[in-house]
Design an enzyme around this catalytic site. Structure first.
Site, PDB file in Angstrom:
ATOM      1  N   LYS A 262       0.958  -1.087  -0.020  1.00  0.00           N
ATOM      2  CA  LYS A 262       0.066   0.092   0.056  1.00  0.00           C
ATOM      3  C   LYS A 262       0.765   1.242  -0.140  1.00  0.00           C
ATOM      4  O   LYS A 262       1.711   1.611   0.906  1.00  0.00           O
ATOM      5  CB  LYS A 262      -0.782  -0.123   1.258  1.00  0.00           C
ATOM      6  CG  LYS A 262      -1.837   1.170   1.366  1.00  0.00           C
ATOM      7  CD  LYS A 262      -2.627   1.125   2.657  1.00  0.00           C
ATOM      8  CE  LYS A 262      -3.194   2.540   3.155  1.00  0.00           C
ATOM      9  NZ  LYS A 262      -3.995   2.517   4.121  1.00  0.00           N
ATOM     10  N   ASP A 267      -2.344  10.395   3.886  1.00  0.00           N
ATOM     11  CA  ASP A 267      -3.697   9.737   3.985  1.00  0.00           C
ATOM     12  C   ASP A 267      -4.549  10.982   4.803  1.00  0.00           C
ATOM     13  O   ASP A 267      -4.415  11.003   5.962  1.00  0.00           O
ATOM     14  CB  ASP A 267      -3.827   8.519   4.595  1.00  0.00           C
ATOM     15  CG  ASP A 267      -5.337   8.127   4.633  1.00  0.00           C
ATOM     16  OD1 ASP A 267      -6.359   8.606   4.030  1.00  0.00           O
ATOM     17  OD2 ASP A 267      -5.548   6.991   5.453  1.00  0.00           O
ATOM     18  N   LYS A 274      -9.885  12.966   8.391  1.00  0.00           N
ATOM     19  CA  LYS A 274      -9.268  12.643   9.402  1.00  0.00           C
ATOM     20  C   LYS A 274      -9.338  13.981  10.561  1.00  0.00           C
ATOM     21  O   LYS A 274      -8.867  15.203  10.008  1.00  0.00           O
ATOM     22  CB  LYS A 274      -7.891  11.939   9.588  1.00  0.00           C
ATOM     23  CG  LYS A 274      -7.787  10.640   8.868  1.00  0.00           C
ATOM     24  CD  LYS A 274      -6.334  10.231   8.792  1.00  0.00           C
ATOM     25  CE  LYS A 274      -6.215   8.766   8.153  1.00  0.00           C
ATOM     26  NZ  LYS A 274      -6.850   7.827   8.936  1.00  0.00           N
ATOM     27  N   ASP A 285       1.728   6.213   5.656  1.00  0.00           N
ATOM     28  CA  ASP A 285       0.848   5.257   5.134  1.00  0.00           C
ATOM     29  C   ASP A 285       1.315   4.734   3.925  1.00  0.00           C
ATOM     30  O   ASP A 285       0.498   3.890   3.207  1.00  0.00           O
ATOM     31  CB  ASP A 285      -0.462   6.174   4.740  1.00  0.00           C
ATOM     32  CG  ASP A 285      -1.653   5.349   5.192  1.00  0.00           C
ATOM     33  OD1 ASP A 285      -1.608   3.833   5.621  1.00  0.00           O
ATOM     34  OD2 ASP A 285      -2.847   5.473   4.545  1.00  0.00           O
ATOM     35  N   ASP A 344     -11.994   7.198   3.683  1.00  0.00           N
ATOM     36  CA  ASP A 344     -10.703   7.006   4.503  1.00  0.00           C
ATOM     37  C   ASP A 344     -10.448   5.541   4.494  1.00  0.00           C
ATOM     38  O   ASP A 344      -9.157   5.209   5.044  1.00  0.00           O
ATOM     39  CB  ASP A 344     -10.785   7.525   6.146  1.00  0.00           C
ATOM     40  CG  ASP A 344      -9.621   7.464   6.812  1.00  0.00           C
ATOM     41  OD1 ASP A 344      -8.573   7.420   5.922  1.00  0.00           O
ATOM     42  OD2 ASP A 344      -9.701   7.679   8.074  1.00  0.00           O
ATOM     43  N   GLU A 346      -9.202   3.863   2.298  1.00  0.00           N
ATOM     44  CA  GLU A 346      -8.697   3.957   0.774  1.00  0.00           C
ATOM     45  C   GLU A 346      -7.625   2.717   0.476  1.00  0.00           C
ATOM     46  O   GLU A 346      -7.825   2.468  -0.753  1.00  0.00           O
ATOM     47  CB  GLU A 346      -8.239   5.520   0.526  1.00  0.00           C
ATOM     48  CG  GLU A 346      -6.813   5.324   0.929  1.00  0.00           C
ATOM     49  CD  GLU A 346      -6.598   5.116   2.410  1.00  0.00           C
ATOM     50  OE1 GLU A 346      -7.542   5.737   3.333  1.00  0.00           O
ATOM     51  OE2 GLU A 346      -5.343   4.949   2.907  1.00  0.00           O
ATOM     52  N   ARG A 348      -7.695  -0.220   0.960  1.00  0.00           N
ATOM     53  CA  ARG A 348      -8.502  -1.414   0.366  1.00  0.00           C
ATOM     54  C   ARG A 348      -8.811  -1.398  -1.016  1.00  0.00           C
ATOM     55  O   ARG A 348      -8.706  -2.186  -2.055  1.00  0.00           O
ATOM     56  CB  ARG A 348      -9.279  -2.012   1.263  1.00  0.00           C
ATOM     57  CG  ARG A 348     -10.445  -1.236   1.706  1.00  0.00           C
ATOM     58  CD  ARG A 348     -11.414  -1.591   2.643  1.00  0.00           C
ATOM     59  NE  ARG A 348     -10.599  -1.150   4.130  1.00  0.00           N
ATOM     60  CZ  ARG A 348     -11.092  -1.114   5.180  1.00  0.00           C
ATOM     61  NH1 ARG A 348     -12.348  -1.581   5.366  1.00  0.00           N
ATOM     62  NH2 ARG A 348     -10.478  -0.929   6.246  1.00  0.00           N
TER      63      ARG A 348
HETATM   64  N1  BES Z   1      -4.094   4.450   7.088  1.00  0.00           N
HETATM   65  C1  BES Z   1      -5.264   4.140   7.783  1.00  0.00           C
HETATM   66  C2  BES Z   1      -4.927   3.166   8.770  1.00  0.00           C
HETATM   67  C3  BES Z   1      -4.196   3.455   9.902  1.00  0.00           C
HETATM   68  C4  BES Z   1      -4.472   4.370  10.793  1.00  0.00           C
HETATM   69  C5  BES Z   1      -3.005   2.728   9.977  1.00  0.00           C
HETATM   70  C6  BES Z   1      -3.663   4.638  11.986  1.00  0.00           C
HETATM   71  C7  BES Z   1      -2.303   2.817  11.105  1.00  0.00           C
HETATM   72  C8  BES Z   1      -2.386   3.899  12.069  1.00  0.00           C
HETATM   73  C9  BES Z   1      -6.532   3.888   6.830  1.00  0.00           C
HETATM   74  O1  BES Z   1      -6.507   4.169   5.639  1.00  0.00           O
HETATM   75  C10 BES Z   1      -7.699   4.271   7.680  1.00  0.00           C
HETATM   76  O2  BES Z   1      -7.966   5.331   7.826  1.00  0.00           O
HETATM   77  N2  BES Z   1      -8.402   3.121   8.032  1.00  0.00           N
HETATM   78  C11 BES Z   1      -9.839   3.620   8.591  1.00  0.00           C
HETATM   79  C12 BES Z   1     -10.818   2.464   7.979  1.00  0.00           C
HETATM   80  C13 BES Z   1     -12.177   2.848   8.537  1.00  0.00           C
HETATM   81  C14 BES Z   1     -12.596   4.127   7.945  1.00  0.00           C
HETATM   82  C15 BES Z   1     -12.969   1.679   8.076  1.00  0.00           C
HETATM   83  C16 BES Z   1      -9.414   3.206  10.286  1.00  0.00           C
HETATM   84  O3  BES Z   1      -8.771   2.351  10.365  1.00  0.00           O
HETATM   85  O4  BES Z   1     -10.046   3.882  10.825  1.00  0.00           O
HETATM   86 ZN    ZN Z   2      -4.667   4.708   4.815  1.00  0.00          ZN
HETATM   87 ZN    ZN Z   3      -7.334   5.927   5.539  1.00  0.00          ZN
END
Ligand code: BES
Ligand code: ZN
Ligand code: ZN
Length: 490
Positions: A262, A267, A274, A285, A344, A346, A348
């Site tokens: 990824k 992000d 966020k 990210d 967010d 994104e 996947r």
């Molecule tokens: N990049 C983030 C996940 C992340 C956050 C990894 C903090 C490490 C530390 C990812 O893109 C994300 O924001 N995922 C969301 C998914 C949700 C919106 C379904 C998450 O984990 O909150």
């Molecule tokens: Zn992310």
């Molecule tokens: Zn994200």
């Protein structure tokens, strides 16, 4: 839906000029004024190097027996107990440092000596015969990473101490792994401004040039033309266009291995923006891409018998008038439609196109790395990357590899009944789970849709970051799960 034929291969031409970000980062000599921390060239050896003796607390008395009474008093009065990651410099008759005693956990600890390079006085050290024998490969690895400082924007704190070690294949391999870990750290630590999709492209291209691999990429609207619509949708709002990077290497007769990472260079969360706290570290990210690139480099360096394909979807999840929106329905490369429940989620969305592309070539093994979910951190904390696997043998190999090289990872289940959590009324599925339960599993299950059950696949949901410093592992970007994956591949 008609799939376009496999896009033409454009042979990568060297584009990286000396002094570019890629040349600063991708070479194994780090961008540091003090590159020589582990010396294996016998001609450069110094006979007067200070001996370094390793011991645990239990065997300290045995070591002390060999010292002079004055030295024993010195060690006792300094309160040294040989606890792991401590040390004691022992003076000789003239007050010079005659030897160093290093407290270690045991001979197997790859980080046994990692506390020393930035603590000992600068100078030359050599392993002596102490009660605990640290293998030269472990010594090299721990020393090299204990010397790591991120110096792109700030002068090194100090010159690390040097360790001289007899050259051997094992030492060379250990230094190669340490270099790969440093590459991950440098890539993750570099801010998004200087580590965008184009810079990731330079890094992958340079790796291809160094190892005689083919490099190919699709940029901006080329992604639409070549049927990578989901990567395009996530990345299209950024000022820097989205890309898919591809590297192919090795003998086509060897089993195909696809490594996918990824590469979200920043992000923001997109329109589902966020908060400040959640966005603060999102330069990391692209940590999955950093792991994938580093693992690919190790496979090539060691000439492992695989036909390797490295894929990095590299985008920024940004906000602009043309950003993808909550409620949009994105058609993916595979033809499945995804309702965007949350912009967010994104990672996947870009990974599903890369995975779909990877499995078109019928690989024998697929491994992806991603900083995919905050939920994986809630479940396992910052030190322990989650991994998922659709194949028991592969899962066992990864767990065994992790244990063998002390690069811990923890398996989580692809609990398929949770697929109901990302059902959608209007599309084949939603990119975010209902209710917020089992976030790491939901993220993995989403990817699982794009990999045939018959293709062994492992997915690492890694943090790629140390919140606190430990010996050899300073706060900041880090590799987590990389060495475990390498051990499994070997
Ligand atoms: N990049 C983030 C996940 C992340 C956050 C990894 C903090 C490490 C530390 C990812 O893109 C994300 O924001 N995922 C969301 C998914 C949700 C919106 C379904 C998450 O984990 O909150
Ligand atoms: Zn992310
Ligand atoms: Zn994200």
């Amino acid at each position: 839906m008609v799939m376009p034929a496999r896009p033409r291969m454009r042979k990568g031409s060297p584009r990286t000029c000396p002094g570019s970000i890629a040349s600063k980062i991708a070479h194994s000599t780090p961008d540091s004024p003090f590159p020589m921390t582990v010396i294996t060239d016998r001609k450069a050896f110094d006979k007067s190097a200070t001996p370094l003796l390793a011991t645990d607390a239990k065997r300290l008395p045995k070591l002390l027996e060999k010292l002079t009474p004055a030295q024993r008093r010195w060690v006792a009065s300094s309160g040294f107990e040989a606890k792991p990651h401590t040390h004691c410099t022992v003076p000789g008759a003239k007050g010079e440092v005659e030897l160093v005693i290093a407290g270690v956990r045991d001979a197997d600890d790859p980080w046994a000596l990692a506390h020393l390079p930035l603590k000992l006085p600068a100078g030359r050290y050599a392993l002596g015969k102490g009660p605990v024998t640290i293998g030269e490969d472990k010594a090299a690895f721990g020393w090299a990473l204990g010397s790591y400082q991120f110096t792109r924007y700030k002068k090194a704190r100090r010159k690390p101490a040097d360790l001289q070690l007899a050259a051997s294949d094992k030492v060379a391999q250990a230094l190669g792994v340490a270099d790969a870990v440093k590459l991950v750290r440098d890539l993750v630590n570099t801010p998004a401004e200087d580590m965008g999709p184009a810079e990731l492209s330079d890094i992958v291209r340079e790796q291809a040039d160094l190892h005689g691999a083919e490099f190919d990429e699709w940029v901006g609207d080329e992604l639409l033309a070549q049927n990578f619509p989901a990567i395009h949708a996530v990345g299209r709002a950024a000022a820097r266009p989205p890309r898919l990077l591809e590297l192919n290497w090795g003998n086509p007769k060897h089993p195909r291995l696809a490594i996918v990472g990824k590469g979200v260079c920043f992000d923001t969360g997109g329109l589902d923006i966020k908060g400040a706290e959640g966005m603060r570290l999102m330069k990391k990210d692209m940590g999955g891409a950093a792991h994938a690139i580093a693992l690919a480099r190790l496979v090539m360096q060691r000439k492992l018998p695989y036909r390797l394909q490295l894929l990095v979807p590299a985008v920024e999840n940004s906000i602009a008038g043309n950003a993808y929106r909550p409620g949009d329905i994105v058609r993916t490369r595979k033809g499945l439609t995804v309702e965007i429940g949350n912009t967010d989620a994104e990672g996947r969305v870009i990974l599903c196109d890369a995975l779909a592309y990877a499995v078109e070539e019928k690989p024998k093994l697929v491994i992806d790395f991603a900083t995919l979910t905050g939920a994986a951190r809630v479940a396992l904390g910052p030190e322990l990357p989650a991994f998922f696997a659709n194949d028991e043998k592969l899962a066992r190999k990864l767990a065994d590899g992790a244990e063998a090289v002390e690069d811990p990872v923890w398996r989580m289940p692809l609990w398929r009944s949770y697929r109901r959590l990302f059902e959608s009324e209007v599309a084949d599925f939603n990119n975010s789970g209902k209710g917020g339960f089992a976030g790491a599993i939901v993220g993995a299950l989403f990817l699982d849709w794009f990999v045939p059950e018959s293709t062994p696949w492992a997915h690492f949901d890694t943090f790629a970051w140390n919140d606190v410093s430990r010996p050899g592992r300073p706060a900041g970007g880090d590799a987590m799960g990389l060495r475990a994956a390498l051990a499994a591949l070997e």
